[in-house]
Design a protein around this motif. Structure first.
Motif: not given
Length: 232
Positions: A159-188
């Protein structure tokens, strides 16, 4: 086909229950194991590419509809084709890294399943994992708990990887920063994400119910017009 080709390289050894067993040398067993791992990785990679393409299509449609016209003309104006193009051209390595992580967890679960099955086979013969009687129920409960935890971790990372891929396609960054950003957005925005998930699941259930009801009504209409069921 490759797995069948490697399996066909063995020789049938008789003397065991059933039709016999397939004997493979160590090199063929190693190649077969590598082929199985690569096959699982490719299946997960294709599914994650689909998630990234959908995320890219949604991002293109809602956020960048009037930009990047050259890429849009190259893909025929389709947002899905453009999302797939961006996913494979710019983020194939990130998708491969995410799919490798999920594949590793799947392999761990498969190895643990084989270990658990061996344990249950020994228990059925009256022996526990240590070769003595007793504490079988406790060991079986521990194995079930570990299996459940591994399954939960795998589903959470999927489930986290799906959110990370959506964030990756939006921000044009790699997988790990996108996953960290997805976790931050989900927790907030945990309440909003949970409510959105619930609404999406409700609409999906209504859609499935509508399709099932439509198929049942169509089948009823066909049956009442057939000669054996025509009561007119």
């Amino acid at each position: 086909m490759l797995l069948l080709l490697l399996a066909s390289c063995g020789e049938i050894a008789y003397g065991r229950p059933g039709f016999g067993s397939l004997y493979l040398d160590s090199r063929t067993e190693y190649l077969l194991l590598v082929a199985i791992v690569v096959s699982i990785w490719l299946v997960v990679f294709v599914r994650h590419t689909q998630h990234a393409a959908v995320g890219g299509a949604v991002t293109k449609w809602y956020l960048h509809r009037n930009t990047d016209r050259s890429a849009t003309r190259c893909c025929g104006g389709s947002a899905v084709a453009l999302g797939l193009w961006h996913a494979l051209r710019y983020h194939a390595g990130s998708i491969a890294a995410g799919s490798l992580l999920i594949t590793t967890l799947k392999l761990i679960r498969i190895a643990f399943f084989l270990l658990k099955r061996t344990f249950y086979q020994r228990v059925s013969r009256g022996l526990d994992a240590c070769g003595c009687n007793g504490s079988n129920r406790l060991a079986a409960m521990c194995l079930c708990c570990i299996s459940c935890c591994l399954k939960c971790v795998e589903k959470s990372l999927e489930a986290l990887s799906r959110y990370a891929y959506a964030q990756m396609m939006r921000s044009k960054r790699s997988f790990c920063p996108s996953a960290a950003e997805a976790v931050r957005l989900l927790t907030t925005n945990l309440a909003g994400a949970a409510s959105l998930r619930f609404v999406a699941a409700a609409f999906l259930f209504l859609g499935k119910l509508l399709v099932a009801a439509g198929c049942a009504f169509l089948g009823w209409g066909i049956l009442v017009e057939a000669p054996p069921y025509d009561f007119a």
